[in-house]
Enzyme design. Structure first.
Site, PDB file in Angstrom:
ATOM      1  N   PRO A 116      49.140  49.681  42.464  1.00 14.85           N
ATOM      2  CA  PRO A 116      48.022  50.227  43.242  1.00 14.85           C
ATOM      3  C   PRO A 116      47.189  49.072  43.803  1.00 14.85           C
ATOM      4  O   PRO A 116      46.651  48.269  43.040  1.00 14.85           O
ATOM      5  CB  PRO A 116      47.235  51.051  42.226  1.00 14.85           C
ATOM      6  CG  PRO A 116      47.831  50.778  40.903  1.00 14.85           C
ATOM      7  CD  PRO A 116      49.040  49.947  41.037  1.00 14.85           C
ATOM      8  N   ASP A 170      46.356  43.776  42.223  1.00 10.35           N
ATOM      9  CA  ASP A 170      47.001  44.893  41.528  1.00 10.35           C
ATOM     10  C   ASP A 170      45.980  45.509  40.580  1.00 10.35           C
ATOM     11  O   ASP A 170      45.619  44.909  39.568  1.00 10.35           O
ATOM     12  CB  ASP A 170      48.211  44.345  40.757  1.00 10.35           C
ATOM     13  CG  ASP A 170      48.987  45.449  40.059  1.00 10.35           C
ATOM     14  OD1 ASP A 170      48.445  46.558  39.890  1.00 10.35           O
ATOM     15  OD2 ASP A 170      50.144  45.186  39.664  1.00 10.35           O
ATOM     16  N   HIS A 171      45.547  46.691  40.930  1.00 16.25           N
ATOM     17  CA  HIS A 171      44.452  47.295  40.185  1.00 16.25           C
ATOM     18  C   HIS A 171      44.845  47.730  38.776  1.00 16.25           C
ATOM     19  O   HIS A 171      44.014  48.114  37.971  1.00 16.25           O
ATOM     20  CB  HIS A 171      43.886  48.492  40.968  1.00 16.25           C
ATOM     21  CG  HIS A 171      42.400  48.673  40.804  1.00 16.25           C
ATOM     22  ND1 HIS A 171      41.677  48.105  39.789  1.00 16.25           N
ATOM     23  CD2 HIS A 171      41.488  49.351  41.546  1.00 16.25           C
ATOM     24  CE1 HIS A 171      40.403  48.433  39.888  1.00 16.25           C
ATOM     25  NE2 HIS A 171      40.260  49.198  40.966  1.00 16.25           N
ATOM     26  N   ARG A 172      46.139  47.657  38.482  1.00 21.23           N
ATOM     27  CA  ARG A 172      46.540  48.006  37.128  1.00 21.23           C
ATOM     28  C   ARG A 172      46.020  46.969  36.134  1.00 21.23           C
ATOM     29  O   ARG A 172      45.692  47.290  34.996  1.00 21.23           O
ATOM     30  CB  ARG A 172      48.081  48.064  37.016  1.00 21.23           C
ATOM     31  CG  ARG A 172      48.697  49.250  37.689  1.00 21.23           C
ATOM     32  CD  ARG A 172      50.205  49.199  37.608  1.00 21.23           C
ATOM     33  NE  ARG A 172      50.748  47.986  38.239  1.00 21.23           N
ATOM     34  CZ  ARG A 172      52.040  47.715  38.352  1.00 21.23           C
ATOM     35  NH1 ARG A 172      52.926  48.545  37.861  1.00 21.23           N
ATOM     36  NH2 ARG A 172      52.458  46.616  38.934  1.00 21.23           N
TER      37      ARG A 172
END
Lengths: 374, 465
Positions: free
Chosen positions: B259, B435-437
């Site tokens: 994401p 990467d929002h993870r």
């Protein structure tokens, strides 16, 4: 029916009109004058049985018992009339819709279904019935017929001096076939070789979905003019005229005068085959118009009016038709599927190493499957 | 005791595989006779009325109006002996299934299918479909072929090709292969049951040779290389392969697994421009190219040193986050082979001059197509210099396996409030996708802010170095 063109009634020979009234033709009436009331009853019976069998076969296809069926609905008069003009020394080359002709040649109708059940390529001995196997390739058999006729001529079976011994060939095909190269080649060969062959075209107005108007600008019988073959148009829904014209044509060919082209103008009342949907290319109105011209109804009316179709006879034939249907149904289900290796038989008349090797390979291949073999 | 018969959906055309139930003409309890209209069905070809094959009483309708039923599946149960005592031991006891009364499976041996084993379960899948028949003009539906199971090793080739399995392909496909000079047995079939399809053959043909281009001789359009003209000559189709294919795969993989979040900052980089000018005049930097990219690279390295968590990757398989103690700095490069992201190994250890030298080598290699595979792997963070194309900024997509990518926009002279006055300053935009993870918004924002601070005031680098 149009005024001109391939669907007109231009030059149509007719001895029984659609109201069941007898007509006279200055030339062709003499070729029907030998018909007795018994003959007419036989015509009626054969037409009725053909239709009953036809309907039963359609049902069997719909019930999954046949892969395909080719109905002849509406063409009974053309077939029974012409078939009854054939005699022993003659030889018939049918297409694949000639169930009525098959009946006149003594074929037990149910056996025709072996081909449509996909278990045999042909189920009678042609020489025993003077009736060749059905040909599925459109028009191909017109060449076979022409060659056969030329051979009959060379064998002295034509114009032998004893007319009762003379024979000729009659070959059945449809309107669509007239657009095929083979048919045109056959007409040319027959013409230049003066072959004793009657080309009997049942113009049922549709080559599957393609109307005759997309096949020709003129009546199909006119195709004979181009190669110098005398041609006749006959009302194919009139069994008496169909008989008379065929009777003349066969006599003409047997006498050594050469080929004849007969166009029997009729209407395919059913579908081309059980895989076809005629409502997609013709109207209910067209079908209703031709339903009024049903060949069996026409003969029935005539015979009723003439008082030669007693109720007992009708009942007798109705029972016979019912029995034929039942027997057909029962018989079909008793036929076992052929062994798969049968396809290797009759490839050559004699044993053949390549075929033997292929059969051996195929047997091993079949054994490679897990399922039980029966 | 009644005797039940099933009527299975027949093939009402040539090679139909299914039909829709339109209207039932009978109801449960109706007395029916042979050839009485039973049901109206619609096939791919036409509306068809199915006549009843039995005399008897309708026990059960097994399909509803509107249902699509495969050929061979029972649609109705008819008691053909409703009044009779019926033989106690009616045939096929093994076919009892869910029905209480004995059911005689009504086999359809017509249409070329072999007699089926009598011990098939009563309500099994279509049994008569193994003929593989095809509706004329329609072709077989993908996956609709029911193939018999083959015993393992049951058919060993016994030398030569004579004993080998045949390659399955339709005649037109065989002809196509022959015309193109392709050996069917060398193709990996993609069709049902190992059938070689037309697409398989075409794909092989395209892979093997390039066809004439729809271009004019004087055109210089290298991207059309290995393409072929469409029939109308108005387009060229180029098979997707090599770099383009990998790029596409990487982008799709990245965009749809990580994401993405992008943060932006507009920065006054006048001081960076002064530094670049100054370095250009420096003797130590005489043989290397000094560009604003060098400073932005250094700024990123400094920011990562302060926030090492951003130099990481997400290991989905093991459900772990991998924090890297080295920085392999990727620089996205447009090359004749397509987009490549070669990286500078251990960039964090390089002094500014060495970094400048490495950036120079990397770009030169990329332009001349000499980038080595080693330089393409194991990147940890990336810069994409969209500014060289005059673009202000973009939302870059992560290089797979990395957690952040910095887009560096064009540097323009713009009116800017500087020390309380509007002045003409060098201004650029930075964008950082992450990467929002594994990178939270705060972390991402801090990284970008630090980069911005160094760009704004390179002296800050001394503090953080």
């Amino acid at each position: 029916m149009s005024a001109t063109g391939p669907l007109s009634d231009e030059g149509l020979i007719r001895l029984l009109d659609r109201t069941g009234a007898r007509l006279e033709d200055p030339f062709f009436s003499q070729y029907a004058k030998d018909l007795t009331d018994d003959d007419l009853r036989r015509f009626w019976r054969e037409m009725t049985l053909t239709r009953a069998f036809d309907n039963e076969a359609t049902s069997l296809q719909r019930q999954g018992e046949l892969g395909l069926w080719v109905p002849a609905l509406g063409q009974e008069a053309a077939q029974i009339g012409s078939g009854n003009a054939v005699r022993k020394p003659d030889f018939v080359f049918p297409s694949y819709r000639e169930h009525g002709v098959a009946l006149t040649r003594g074929i037990d109708l149910p056996v025709i279904l072996k081909m449509f059940r996909g278990i045999e390529h042909g189920s009678w001995v042609p020489s025993e019935h003077s009736f060749h196997l059905y040909t599925l390739v459109i028009g191909a058999h017109t060449l076979h017929a022409t060659g056969y006729a030329m051979a009959m001529d060379r064998d002295g079976l034509v114009a032998s001096g004893k007319p009762e011994n003379d024979g000729a060939v009659i070959c059945y095909f449809g309107d669509g076939a007239t657009s095929q190269g083979d048919v045109n080649e056959a007409l040319i060969f027959a013409a230049v070789n003066n072959a004793p062959v009657v080309f009997f075209c049942q113009n049922n107005q549709f080559a599957i979905s393609e109307p005759t108007t997309r096949q020709s600008r003129v009546p199909l019988a006119d195709r004979g003019k181009g190669v110098g073959i005398p041609s006749v148009r006959v009302d194919g829904n009139d069994v008496i005229a169909s008989y008379a014209v065929s009777n003349w044509a066969l006599q003409y060919a047997r006498s050594g005068a050469g080929p004849v082209l007969v166009e029997a103008f009729t209407y395919r009342m059913g579908a081309h085959t059980t895989s076809d949907d005629p409502t997609r290319y013709r109207t209910r109105a067209d079908e209703a118009y031709w339903a009024e011209r049903d060949p069996i109804a026409r003969l029935t009316t005539y015979m009723e009016n003439a008082g030669i179709l007693p109720d007992e006879y009708r009942e007798e034939v109705a029972q016979e038709a019912k029995g034929l249907g039942r027997r057909t149904r029962e018989l079909v289900k008793t036929w076992p599927a052929p062994s798969k290796t049968e396809m290797f038989e009759h490839v050559y008349a004699e044993p053949h190493a390549t075929v033997d090797a292929e059969r051996a390979w195929f047997e091993r291949y079949e054994r490679s499957f897990l399922e039980a073999h029966s | 005791m009644p005797t039940f018969e099933q009527f299975k959906m027949p093939d009402a055309g040539e090679g139909l595989t299914e039909a829709d139930i339109l209207t039932w003409r009978v109801a449960v309890g109706d007395t029916v006779e042979v050839n009485q209209p039973l049901v109206e069905v619609e096939t791919a070809k036409s509306l068809v009325e199915l006549p009843c094959p039995f005399d008897g009483v309708v026990i059960e309708l097994l399909a509803s109006e509107g249902d699509t039923v495969e050929v061979g599946i029972p649609i109705v149960v008819i008691d053909v002996d409703p009044t009779g005592a019926g033989p106690e031991a009616t045939p096929a006891p093994e076919s009892a299934g869910a029905t209480p009364a004995p059911v005689t499976a009504h086999e359809h041996t017509g249409h070329g299918s072999a007699p089926e084993p009598a011990h098939a379960p009563a309500a099994a899948a279509p049994e008569s479909a193994d003929s593989g028949a095809v509706l004329v003009g329609y072709g077989v539906k993908a996956g609709s072929a029911h193939r018999r199971e083959r015993a393992e090793g049951a058919l060993e080739p016994i030398g030569g090709t004579e004993g080998a399995y045949p390659v399955f392909a339709k005649p037109p496909v065989r002809k196509l292969a022959r015309d193109l000079g392709i050996d069917l047995s060398t193709i990996n079939p993609s069709g049902p049951g190992g059938l070689v399809t037309r697409e398989d053959v075409e794909q092989r043909a395209q892979a093997g040779s390039a066809r004439t281009l729809a271009t004019y001789p004087e055109d210089d359009q290298p991207w059309l290389e290995s393409g072929y003209s469409t029939p109308d000559g108005r387009a060229t189709r180029v098979p997707v392969k090599s770099v383009r294919k990998r790029t596409a795969e990487a982008m799709v993989k990245s965009a749809f697994t990580a994401p993405h979040v992008t943060v932006f900052q507009t920065v006054d980089v006048t001081a960076t421009m002064d530094l670049v000018a100054q370095l250009k005049g420096d003797r130590d930097f005489a043989d290397v190219r000094v560009t604003p990219l060098l400073i932005v690279a250094k700024a990123l390295l400094l920011a990562v040193r302060r926030h090492p968590e951003v130099n990481s990757s997400w290991d989905d398989a093991s459900q772990e986050i991998v924090f890297k103690h080295y920085i392999n700095l990727g620089i996205a490069a447009s090359t004749p082979r397509g987009l490549l992201v070669p990286n500078i190994k251990d960039a964090h250890r390089l002094p500014l001059r060495a970094l400048a030298q490495k950036i120079g080598e990397l770009t030169a290699d990329a332009r001349s197509g000499k980038t080595s595979p080693a330089n393409l792997s194991d990147g940890t963070i990336t810069i994409t210099n969209v500014g060289v194309l005059g673009i202000d900024t973009g939302t870059p997509i992560l290089n797979p396996g990395e957690a952040a990518i910095l887009a560096f926009g064009a540097i323009r002279q713009q009116p800017w409030v500087h020390e309380g006055e509007i002045q003409i300053r060098w201004v650029t935009q930075l964008a950082l996708s992450f990467d929002h993870r594994l990178v939270d918004g705060e972390l991402g924002a801090r990284v970008l802010a630090d980069i911005g601070r160094v760009m704004n005031n390179p002296a800050q680098g001394l503090v953080w170095a």
